[in-house]
Design an enzyme around this catalytic site. Structure first.
Site, PDB file in Angstrom:
ATOM      1  N   ARG A 207      17.503  -9.534  -4.504  1.00  0.00           N
ATOM      2  CA  ARG A 207      18.524  -8.676  -3.151  1.00  0.00           C
ATOM      3  C   ARG A 207      19.085  -8.080  -3.896  1.00  0.00           C
ATOM      4  O   ARG A 207      20.197  -7.752  -3.505  1.00  0.00           O
ATOM      5  CB  ARG A 207      19.115 -10.419  -2.439  1.00  0.00           C
ATOM      6  CG  ARG A 207      18.160 -11.363  -1.905  1.00  0.00           C
ATOM      7  CD  ARG A 207      19.423 -12.536  -1.240  1.00  0.00           C
ATOM      8  NE  ARG A 207      17.944 -12.515  -0.288  1.00  0.00           N
ATOM      9  CZ  ARG A 207      17.790 -14.236  -0.676  1.00  0.00           C
ATOM     10  NH1 ARG A 207      18.764 -14.793  -1.416  1.00  0.00           N
ATOM     11  NH2 ARG A 207      17.061 -14.961   0.116  1.00  0.00           N
TER      12      ARG A 207
ATOM     13  N   HIS B 129      15.203  19.630   6.820  1.00  0.00           N
ATOM     14  CA  HIS B 129      14.446  18.834   6.982  1.00  0.00           C
ATOM     15  C   HIS B 129      13.618  18.044   7.907  1.00  0.00           C
ATOM     16  O   HIS B 129      12.549  18.124   7.861  1.00  0.00           O
ATOM     17  CB  HIS B 129      15.434  17.641   6.286  1.00  0.00           C
ATOM     18  CG  HIS B 129      15.878  17.903   4.643  1.00  0.00           C
ATOM     19  ND1 HIS B 129      16.593  18.925   4.252  1.00  0.00           N
ATOM     20  CD2 HIS B 129      15.366  17.278   3.770  1.00  0.00           C
ATOM     21  CE1 HIS B 129      16.140  18.340   3.153  1.00  0.00           C
ATOM     22  NE2 HIS B 129      16.217  17.700   2.528  1.00  0.00           N
TER      23      HIS B 129
ATOM     24  N   LYS C 165      27.840  17.003  -2.153  1.00  0.00           N
ATOM     25  CA  LYS C 165      27.211  15.910  -1.879  1.00  0.00           C
ATOM     26  C   LYS C 165      28.079  14.380  -2.211  1.00  0.00           C
ATOM     27  O   LYS C 165      27.750  13.419  -1.036  1.00  0.00           O
ATOM     28  CB  LYS C 165      26.401  15.459  -2.316  1.00  0.00           C
ATOM     29  CG  LYS C 165      25.189  14.366  -2.110  1.00  0.00           C
ATOM     30  CD  LYS C 165      23.526  14.375  -2.151  1.00  0.00           C
ATOM     31  CE  LYS C 165      22.963  13.313  -1.770  1.00  0.00           C
ATOM     32  NZ  LYS C 165      21.405  13.401  -1.848  1.00  0.00           N
TER      33      LYS C 165
ATOM     34  N   ARG D 110      27.273  12.418   7.154  1.00  0.00           N
ATOM     35  CA  ARG D 110      26.263  13.181   5.827  1.00  0.00           C
ATOM     36  C   ARG D 110      25.193  13.470   6.609  1.00  0.00           C
ATOM     37  O   ARG D 110      24.078  13.674   6.016  1.00  0.00           O
ATOM     38  CB  ARG D 110      26.315  11.452   5.579  1.00  0.00           C
ATOM     39  CG  ARG D 110      24.889  11.699   4.509  1.00  0.00           C
ATOM     40  CD  ARG D 110      24.864  10.293   3.806  1.00  0.00           C
ATOM     41  NE  ARG D 110      24.756  10.370   2.499  1.00  0.00           N
ATOM     42  CZ  ARG D 110      24.164   9.096   1.712  1.00  0.00           C
ATOM     43  NH1 ARG D 110      24.460   8.153   1.298  1.00  0.00           N
ATOM     44  NH2 ARG D 110      22.991   9.231   0.519  1.00  0.00           N
TER      45      ARG D 110
ATOM     46  N   GLU E 207      24.868   7.508   6.856  1.00  0.00           N
ATOM     47  CA  GLU E 207      24.686   8.739   7.579  1.00  0.00           C
ATOM     48  C   GLU E 207      25.049   7.756   9.258  1.00  0.00           C
ATOM     49  O   GLU E 207      24.165   8.125   9.075  1.00  0.00           O
ATOM     50  CB  GLU E 207      23.009   9.207   7.104  1.00  0.00           C
ATOM     51  CG  GLU E 207      22.599   9.731   7.518  1.00  0.00           C
ATOM     52  CD  GLU E 207      21.081  10.586   7.084  1.00  0.00           C
ATOM     53  OE1 GLU E 207      20.663  10.394   7.957  1.00  0.00           O
ATOM     54  OE2 GLU E 207      20.967  10.687   5.802  1.00  0.00           O
TER      55      GLU E 207
ATOM     56  N   ASN F 192      20.967  17.228   5.910  1.00  0.00           N
ATOM     57  CA  ASN F 192      19.397  16.860   6.009  1.00  0.00           C
ATOM     58  C   ASN F 192      19.389  18.355   6.976  1.00  0.00           C
ATOM     59  O   ASN F 192      17.596  18.735   7.107  1.00  0.00           O
ATOM     60  CB  ASN F 192      19.115  15.847   7.616  1.00  0.00           C
ATOM     61  CG  ASN F 192      18.840  14.505   6.560  1.00  0.00           C
ATOM     62  OD1 ASN F 192      18.177  14.176   5.461  1.00  0.00           O
ATOM     63  ND2 ASN F 192      19.897  13.748   7.466  1.00  0.00           N
TER      64      ASN F 192
ATOM     65  N   HIS G 194      10.280  18.261   7.033  1.00  0.00           N
ATOM     66  CA  HIS G 194       9.397  16.988   6.909  1.00  0.00           C
ATOM     67  C   HIS G 194       8.110  17.862   7.441  1.00  0.00           C
ATOM     68  O   HIS G 194       6.950  17.070   6.951  1.00  0.00           O
ATOM     69  CB  HIS G 194      10.834  16.017   7.207  1.00  0.00           C
ATOM     70  CG  HIS G 194      11.396  15.602   6.055  1.00  0.00           C
ATOM     71  ND1 HIS G 194      11.646  14.036   5.793  1.00  0.00           N
ATOM     72  CD2 HIS G 194      11.106  15.947   4.962  1.00  0.00           C
ATOM     73  CE1 HIS G 194      12.976  14.386   5.392  1.00  0.00           C
ATOM     74  NE2 HIS G 194      11.823  14.858   4.330  1.00  0.00           N
TER      75      HIS G 194
ATOM     76  N   GLU H 242      16.237  23.373  -1.822  1.00  0.00           N
ATOM     77  CA  GLU H 242      17.451  22.173  -2.018  1.00  0.00           C
ATOM     78  C   GLU H 242      19.498  23.142  -2.455  1.00  0.00           C
ATOM     79  O   GLU H 242      19.881  22.653  -1.849  1.00  0.00           O
ATOM     80  CB  GLU H 242      17.862  20.901  -3.153  1.00  0.00           C
ATOM     81  CG  GLU H 242      16.745  19.898  -2.293  1.00  0.00           C
ATOM     82  CD  GLU H 242      16.806  19.221  -0.812  1.00  0.00           C
ATOM     83  OE1 GLU H 242      18.458  19.505  -0.616  1.00  0.00           O
ATOM     84  OE2 GLU H 242      16.014  18.560  -0.714  1.00  0.00           O
TER      85      GLU H 242
ATOM     86  N   HIS I 118       8.376  19.693  -1.818  1.00  0.00           N
ATOM     87  CA  HIS I 118       9.836  19.425  -0.857  1.00  0.00           C
ATOM     88  C   HIS I 118      10.890  20.282  -0.826  1.00  0.00           C
ATOM     89  O   HIS I 118      10.587  20.711   0.243  1.00  0.00           O
ATOM     90  CB  HIS I 118      10.714  17.677  -1.332  1.00  0.00           C
ATOM     91  CG  HIS I 118      11.323  17.401  -0.519  1.00  0.00           C
ATOM     92  ND1 HIS I 118      11.323  17.032   0.845  1.00  0.00           N
ATOM     93  CD2 HIS I 118      12.907  17.443  -0.533  1.00  0.00           C
ATOM     94  CE1 HIS I 118      12.757  16.697   1.307  1.00  0.00           C
ATOM     95  NE2 HIS I 118      13.073  17.222   0.591  1.00  0.00           N
TER      96      HIS I 118
ATOM     97  N   LYS J  32      20.505   6.684  -1.438  1.00  0.00           N
ATOM     98  CA  LYS J  32      19.352   6.609  -0.846  1.00  0.00           C
ATOM     99  C   LYS J  32      18.429   6.260  -1.856  1.00  0.00           C
ATOM    100  O   LYS J  32      18.139   6.584  -2.134  1.00  0.00           O
ATOM    101  CB  LYS J  32      18.820   7.695  -0.049  1.00  0.00           C
ATOM    102  CG  LYS J  32      20.330   8.279   1.566  1.00  0.00           C
ATOM    103  CD  LYS J  32      19.652   9.642   2.092  1.00  0.00           C
ATOM    104  CE  LYS J  32      19.943   9.418   3.406  1.00  0.00           C
ATOM    105  NZ  LYS J  32      19.838  10.650   4.339  1.00  0.00           N
TER     106      LYS J  32
END
Length: 364
Positions: A124, A253, A232, A246, A242, A250, A257, A188, A267, A146
């Protein structure tokens, strides 16, 4: 070089050109304070060949090696999968990891996402540290908590928010990267120039110093990484999960993506292509002026991002976009520039996107 500490109490970031300070921190955590009983370093085969020996020599010079174990995965996005996640968890059990154990993600974005997700879910949740070795991970994926894995071609469909204790960036690792990996990272970096509300200062810096940044001039690359990391960290502190702000991280993206999964791009390269599409959409909708569009596309091209848009199947692209996890209630969330060095979050239908892209790019 002196260690630079930046970020905030949620995203603690350290930047250096060596691992001496990291070794001291690990000694204090593991040996002096006995906060952790075991430490597992998760890395990949490329990092193992190029960087691992120097990394562990720095640590073991002052910290007892008996506390440390290593898990090495195959490099590449294919390792961000359920099978590899299960393998890592099984190795945690075999090693005897407890709730008082520590994970170090030593590698690029794939290692960071996978090791971070394993740390977030094992018993956990146990502590972990991000030690990113690529530009892409240093400015983006290793900051903000993330973690996740892919399901088939769909990126990051399973994951968790789990903040690392800190992110330790060593800029010297970038000198070991192949040119295509460096270029991916610059995708990026350029993203931040579009979303950083700084009156275009970072865009101008990247434009004026493109050659120096691409060839890893020490002063210029550190400045670029620091600017991205600081921004960031500020965004993540304002919106850790997010739910709002936030989402601007993206940018590029949603389209990127969909391009990445279909055409096998790296990427950051896909993000650069996605930004070009986003700028074209924003121009068509009247959100930005033509001179800003021209200037930013020129900046992207300065970092050698080329793509043949004529080969895109628009229907397939839109189908992939529909599966983006950021969509809700049948709408597609798209981050678009809506002023110089500023972006906004817009809702568009798939039909609108398909019609606009066919018109603007003359896709087949």
């Amino acid at each position: 070089m002196k260690l630079i500490t930046t970020g905030n109490n949620l995203c603690r970031i350290m930047v250096s050109d060596e691992y001496t300070e990291l070794a001291k921190i690990l000694y204090e955590l593991v040996e002096r304070d006995q906060k952790y009983d075991k430490v597992v370093i998760v890395t990949d085969e490329n990092v193992e060949v190029n960087l691992y020996d120097d990394f562990v020599k720095s640590i073991f010079a002052i910290t007892n090696s008996k506390y440390f174990s290593k898990i090495c995965i195959k490099p590449g996005e294919e390792s961000k999968c359920l099978d590899k996640f299960n393998e890592i968890i099984s190795k945690f059990i075999d090693i005897g990891m407890s709730r008082k154990s520590l994970v170090i993600a030593f590698g690029g974005g794939v290692v960071g996402d996978l090791a971070g997700f394993a740390a977030a879910t094992y018993m956990r949740g146990i502590d972990y540290i991000q030690v990113p070795t690529t530009i892409l991970s240093q400015v983006d994926s290793a900051i903000g908590g993330k973690t996740g894995i892919d399901v088939g071609v769909y990126k990051n469909m399973i994951g968790a928010f789990k903040q690392p204790l800190f992110t330790y960036i060593n800029t010297e690792t970038l000198k070991t990267l192949p040119s295509d990996e460096l270029k991916s990272g610059f995708g990026e970096v350029i993203k931040y120039a579009a979303i950083m509300d700084d009156n275009g200062e970072f865009e101008k810096f990247l434009n004026d110093n493109a050659v120096e940044v691409k060839y890893l001039d020490n002063e210029k690359i550190i400045k670029a990484i620091m600017k991205c990391a600081e921004f960031k960290a500020r965004i993540v502190k304002a919106d850790e999960r997010e739910t709002g702000l936030r989402k601007i991280l993206n940018f590029g993206h949603t389209f990127g993506h969909a391009i990445e999964m279909e055409y096998g791009l790296k990427h950051g390269e896909a993000v650069a292509v996605g930004m070009k599409i986003a700028f074209k959409v924003a121009l068509a909708k009247g959100y930005i002026k033509k001179d800003y569009y021209d200037n930013f596309v020129e900046l992207i091209d300065k970092y050698d991002f080329e793509f043949d848009f004529s080969k895109i199947n628009i229907e397939k692209l839109v189908e992939n976009i529909k599966k983006d996890k950021k969509n809700s209630f049948g709408d597609i969330s798209v981050i678009l520039p809506d002023a110089s060095s500023c972006v906004g979050i817009f809702k568009m239908s798939s039909d609108d996107i398909e019609e606009l892209l066919k018109k603007e790019f003359n896709f087949m």
